[in-house]
Scaffold this active site. Structure first.
Site, mmCIF file in Angstrom:
data_model
loop_
_atom_site.group_PDB
_atom_site.id
_atom_site.type_symbol
_atom_site.label_atom_id
_atom_site.label_comp_id
_atom_site.label_asym_id
_atom_site.label_seq_id
_atom_site.Cartn_x
_atom_site.Cartn_y
_atom_site.Cartn_z
ATOM 1 N N CYS A 176 -17.705 -11.716 -11.936
ATOM 2 C CA CYS A 176 -18.811 -10.890 -11.456
ATOM 3 C C CYS A 176 -20.098 -11.258 -12.186
ATOM 4 C CB CYS A 176 -18.521 -9.411 -11.695
ATOM 5 S SG CYS A 176 -17.359 -8.709 -10.512
ATOM 6 N N ASP A 210 0.813 -1.203 0.000
ATOM 7 C CA ASP A 210 0.000 0.000 0.000
ATOM 8 C C ASP A 210 0.855 1.266 0.000
ATOM 9 O OD1 ASP A 210 -2.433 1.335 0.020
ATOM 10 O OD2 ASP A 210 -2.466 1.512 2.198
HETATM 11 C C1 B12 Z 1 -5.562 5.253 -3.717
HETATM 12 C C2 B12 Z 1 -6.123 4.036 -3.035
HETATM 13 C C3 B12 Z 1 -7.420 4.137 -2.511
HETATM 14 C C4 B12 Z 1 -8.339 5.308 -2.828
HETATM 15 C C5 B12 Z 1 -8.902 5.124 -4.253
HETATM 16 C C6 B12 Z 1 -9.510 3.722 -4.461
HETATM 17 C C7 B12 Z 1 -9.628 3.255 -5.889
HETATM 18 N N1 B12 Z 1 -10.612 2.408 -6.119
HETATM 19 O O1 B12 Z 1 -8.849 3.617 -6.741
HETATM 20 C C8 B12 Z 1 -9.389 5.209 -1.679
HETATM 21 C C9 B12 Z 1 -8.932 6.054 -0.509
HETATM 22 C C10 B12 Z 1 -10.818 5.606 -2.052
HETATM 23 C C11 B12 Z 1 -9.249 3.724 -1.315
HETATM 24 C C12 B12 Z 1 -10.251 2.987 -0.716
HETATM 25 C C13 B12 Z 1 -10.128 1.646 -0.381
HETATM 26 N N2 B12 Z 1 -8.991 0.914 -0.411
HETATM 27 CO CO1 B12 Z 1 -7.339 1.493 -1.264
HETATM 28 N N3 B12 Z 1 -5.738 1.840 -2.192
HETATM 29 C C14 B12 Z 1 -5.352 2.860 -2.892
HETATM 30 C C15 B12 Z 1 -3.953 2.594 -3.488
HETATM 31 C C16 B12 Z 1 -2.913 3.293 -2.628
HETATM 32 C C17 B12 Z 1 -3.806 2.991 -4.964
HETATM 33 C C18 B12 Z 1 -4.969 2.527 -5.855
HETATM 34 C C19 B12 Z 1 -4.986 3.248 -7.181
HETATM 35 O O2 B12 Z 1 -3.973 3.404 -7.818
HETATM 36 N N4 B12 Z 1 -6.168 3.691 -7.581
HETATM 37 C C20 B12 Z 1 -6.361 4.249 -8.901
HETATM 38 C C21 B12 Z 1 -7.114 3.183 -9.695
HETATM 39 C C22 B12 Z 1 -7.545 3.764 -11.024
HETATM 40 O O3 B12 Z 1 -6.157 2.151 -9.862
HETATM 41 P P1 B12 Z 1 -6.386 0.661 -9.342
HETATM 42 O O4 B12 Z 1 -7.313 0.657 -8.201
HETATM 43 O O5 B12 Z 1 -5.076 -0.024 -9.157
HETATM 44 O O6 B12 Z 1 -7.138 0.132 -10.608
HETATM 45 C C23 B12 Z 1 -6.421 -0.330 -11.755
HETATM 46 C C24 B12 Z 1 -6.981 -1.654 -12.157
HETATM 47 O O7 B12 Z 1 -8.342 -1.718 -11.770
HETATM 48 C C25 B12 Z 1 -6.802 -1.603 -13.665
HETATM 49 N N5 B12 Z 1 -7.969 -2.087 -14.369
HETATM 50 C C26 B12 Z 1 -8.994 -1.387 -14.824
HETATM 51 N N6 B12 Z 1 -9.841 -2.196 -15.439
HETATM 52 C C27 B12 Z 1 -9.310 -3.424 -15.357
HETATM 53 C C28 B12 Z 1 -9.787 -4.629 -15.835
HETATM 54 C C29 B12 Z 1 -8.992 -5.757 -15.614
HETATM 55 C C30 B12 Z 1 -9.499 -7.065 -16.129
HETATM 56 C C31 B12 Z 1 -7.744 -5.658 -14.942
HETATM 57 C C32 B12 Z 1 -6.895 -6.835 -14.726
HETATM 58 C C33 B12 Z 1 -7.318 -4.434 -14.468
HETATM 59 C C34 B12 Z 1 -8.115 -3.349 -14.683
HETATM 60 O O8 B12 Z 1 -6.626 -0.299 -14.091
HETATM 61 C C35 B12 Z 1 -6.692 0.558 -12.989
HETATM 62 C C36 B12 Z 1 -5.676 1.616 -13.266
HETATM 63 O O9 B12 Z 1 -4.361 1.065 -13.388
HETATM 64 C C37 B12 Z 1 -3.873 1.021 -3.348
HETATM 65 C C38 B12 Z 1 -2.463 0.448 -3.144
HETATM 66 C C39 B12 Z 1 -1.686 0.417 -4.447
HETATM 67 N N7 B12 Z 1 -0.445 0.836 -4.399
HETATM 68 O O10 B12 Z 1 -2.198 0.011 -5.475
HETATM 69 C C40 B12 Z 1 -4.797 0.730 -2.146
HETATM 70 C C41 B12 Z 1 -5.639 -0.554 -2.187
HETATM 71 C C42 B12 Z 1 -6.237 -0.671 -3.563
HETATM 72 N N8 B12 Z 1 -6.718 -0.274 -1.235
HETATM 73 C C43 B12 Z 1 -7.119 -1.292 -0.563
HETATM 74 C C44 B12 Z 1 -8.227 -1.292 0.333
HETATM 75 C C45 B12 Z 1 -8.327 -2.456 1.309
HETATM 76 C C46 B12 Z 1 -9.174 -0.256 0.292
HETATM 77 C C47 B12 Z 1 -10.554 -0.223 0.991
HETATM 78 C C48 B12 Z 1 -11.281 -1.563 1.013
HETATM 79 C C49 B12 Z 1 -10.362 0.320 2.442
HETATM 80 C C50 B12 Z 1 -11.652 0.511 3.223
HETATM 81 N N9 B12 Z 1 -12.303 -0.539 3.688
HETATM 82 O O11 B12 Z 1 -12.068 1.638 3.451
HETATM 83 C C51 B12 Z 1 -11.299 0.834 0.128
HETATM 84 C C52 B12 Z 1 -12.015 0.199 -1.070
HETATM 85 C C53 B12 Z 1 -12.663 1.167 -2.025
HETATM 86 C C54 B12 Z 1 -12.812 0.564 -3.419
HETATM 87 N N10 B12 Z 1 -13.959 -0.035 -3.690
HETATM 88 O O12 B12 Z 1 -11.869 0.623 -4.214
HETATM 89 C C55 B12 Z 1 -6.322 -2.546 -0.920
HETATM 90 C C56 B12 Z 1 -7.164 -3.457 -1.826
HETATM 91 C C57 B12 Z 1 -6.958 -4.947 -1.589
HETATM 92 C C58 B12 Z 1 -7.775 -5.785 -2.540
HETATM 93 N N11 B12 Z 1 -8.011 -7.028 -2.156
HETATM 94 O O13 B12 Z 1 -8.195 -5.340 -3.596
HETATM 95 C C59 B12 Z 1 -5.042 -1.906 -1.635
HETATM 96 C C60 B12 Z 1 -4.453 -2.752 -2.757
HETATM 97 C C61 B12 Z 1 -3.998 -1.683 -0.511
HETATM 98 C C62 B12 Z 1 -3.315 -2.999 -0.075
HETATM 99 N N12 B12 Z 1 -2.024 -3.140 -0.280
HETATM 100 O O14 B12 Z 1 -3.917 -3.922 0.421
HETATM 101 N N13 B12 Z 1 -8.034 3.224 -1.716
HETATM 102 S S1 SF4 Z 2 -20.823 -7.459 -5.621
HETATM 103 FE FE1 SF4 Z 2 -19.681 -6.347 -7.187
HETATM 104 S S2 SF4 Z 2 -17.614 -7.166 -7.107
HETATM 105 FE FE2 SF4 Z 2 -18.944 -8.651 -6.036
HETATM 106 S S3 SF4 Z 2 -19.538 -10.137 -7.631
HETATM 107 FE FE3 SF4 Z 2 -21.137 -8.560 -7.549
HETATM 108 S S4 SF4 Z 2 -20.498 -7.091 -9.141
HETATM 109 FE FE4 SF4 Z 2 -18.696 -8.347 -8.684
#
Ligand code: B12
Ligand code: SF4
Ligand code: SF4
Length: 318
Positions: free
Chosen positions: A188, A133
């Site tokens: 999903c 993270d």
């Molecule tokens: C910034 C951040 C947040 C932000 C933004 C969340 C978001 N959804 O982006 C906030 C503060 C809101 C947040 C909230 C939470 N977070 Co957070 N967060 C992060 C952080 C630091 C960066 C995520 C990021 O870059 N976001 C920008 C989006 C655009 O990027 P992304 O989420 O990686 O999504 C990419 C993929 O989805 C991909 N993608 C898009 N479409 C597709 C389709 C396919 C098929 C594939 C393969 C990929 C893909 O492209 C996106 C861009 O690269 C990560 C740690 C890390 N270094 O990655 C933790 C992380 C994602 N968070 C985590 C957690 C636990 C949470 C919360 C559950 C905490 C809580 N209970 O309050 C919530 C969940 C909210 C949610 N539904 O996402 C965990 C998730 C673990 C997991 N099993 O997924 C992480 C990985 C931290 C960790 N090391 O455990 N978080």
């Molecule tokens: S609740 Fe959301 S993440 Fe979970 S299976 Fe349904 S669509 Fe997918």
């Protein structure tokens, strides 16, 4: 160094012995979702998390994060305790369960360092760097590539055996470990429970979250007071939010309580009292919560959150 199946098996076995619940190896080719990240950032969905803009180049090219890195060893650690909605008394606020125990960055940071040491023992001369993270590591995408699960409509990495209440931890290394096949399926299906249940309608589309409306962002990342629009969004949540995970059928069916002793529940966090947080001063806050995730918003942030929950409850009962 040569990609070695025997060394890879030895490293993975060590990861499980150290207490990780699942482990896989991902390659570090450029992100297949760079365009989605750019669109997400351009739309302003990151709010004030400006570090996500600064890190985006590396996030899109994970091989550039550590010079010479060849693979990411990706781990999952189950932190599920019980549904976040259960067993609350009126004086406490809701706390997302990833925060119920000791600071997970430290617990997992130590565990990942032990795993990195094992990599260097098993592959002499290997270099390693650990992340949980933090830093520009696209953790969820790497976990999907390492075969550990798919990215759901709620953006969570979902492990088909455990659900999504997992921490992701990563060791980057130049050891040429054998990569796992990516998790290609999207399980999903036609479900959209998470999108419907989000209390703030933060999902602008499946898999696209406007973080500015997400309670997790508001209660943890947002600095300063809440605006009149923001305060009601927080509802009952004192820290983080679990709604889009609590409703997910993969959690309802498959999430089992963690047996990880380092993630034992701390009642003063899981059942945090709103009134005492409202009165907290920097010293008392540091003593009680200095080694917990509440440290990120700090005393000012937690006082603000506490006041917001109390005001929202008063409004709900008026
Ligand atoms: C910034 C951040 C947040 C932000 C933004 C969340 C978001 N959804 O982006 C906030 C503060 C809101 C947040 C909230 C939470 N977070 Co957070 N967060 C992060 C952080 C630091 C960066 C995520 C990021 O870059 N976001 C920008 C989006 C655009 O990027 P992304 O989420 O990686 O999504 C990419 C993929 O989805 C991909 N993608 C898009 N479409 C597709 C389709 C396919 C098929 C594939 C393969 C990929 C893909 O492209 C996106 C861009 O690269 C990560 C740690 C890390 N270094 O990655 C933790 C992380 C994602 N968070 C985590 C957690 C636990 C949470 C919360 C559950 C905490 C809580 N209970 O309050 C919530 C969940 C909210 C949610 N539904 O996402 C965990 C998730 C673990 C997991 N099993 O997924 C992480 C990985 C931290 C960790 N090391 O455990 N978080
Ligand atoms: S609740 Fe959301 S993440 Fe979970 S299976 Fe349904 S669509 Fe997918
Ligand atoms: S964590 Fe809560 S507010 Fe954020 S997207 Fe999920 S349900 Fe919505």
């Amino acid at each position: 160094m040569k990609r070695d199946a025997v060394q890879t098996v030895a490293v993975k076995r060590r990861a499980l012995e150290l207490g990780f619940d699942a482990v896989g190896v991902a390659t570090l080719e450029p992100s297949a979702h760079a365009a989605e990240l750019d669109q997400w950032l351009d739309a302003g969905y990151a709010g004030t998390m400006t570090y996500l803009h600064r890190q985006s180049k590396k996030r899109k090219h994970p091989a550039g994060i550590m010079p010479g890195a060849k693979v990411a060893l990706v781990t999952l650690t189950n932190y599920f305790h019980r549904s976040t909605d259960s067993g609350r008394n009126p004086g406490v606020g809701r706390v997302a369960q990833y925060a119920w125990s000791a600071e997970y960055h430290e617990v997992l940071g130590r565990r990942l360092e032990r795993l990195a040491t094992a990599v260097r023992e098993i592959v002499p001369g290997a270099k390693t760097r650990c992340y949980v993270d933090a830093g520009p590591v696209p953790e969820r995408e790497l976990a999907q590539r390492a075969g550990l699960g798919w990215i759901g409509k709620n953006m969570m990495l979902i492990d088909p055996d455990r659900g999504s209440f997992t921490f992701i931890g990563v060791v980057l290394t130049d050891a040429e470990l054998a990569a796992d096949p990516p998790f290609e399926a999207d399980r999903c299906g036609s479900c959209h429970a998470c999108l419907d249940a989000c209390p703030t309608s933060a999902f602008v589309a499946p898999g696209v979250l406007d973080a500015r409306r997400c309670i997790s962002y508001l209660t943890i990342e947002h600095r300063g007071e809440f605006s009149q629009v923001q305060q009601p969004l927080v509802g009952d949540w004192l820290f983080g939010c679990d709604v889009c995970q609590d409703v997910c059928p993969w959690n309802v069916k498959f999430a089992l309580p963690t047996r990880d002793v380092e993630l034992n529940v701390r009642p003063e966090v899981a059942e945090a009292e709103l009134a005492s947080l409202l009165d907290a001063n920097p010293e008392s806050f540091q003593r009680r919560f200095g080694d917990t995730p509440f440290e990120r918003p700090g005393v000012a942030g937690m006082r603000r959150n506490s006041a917001a929950v109390l005001a929202n409850r008063r409004r709900a009962h008026a």
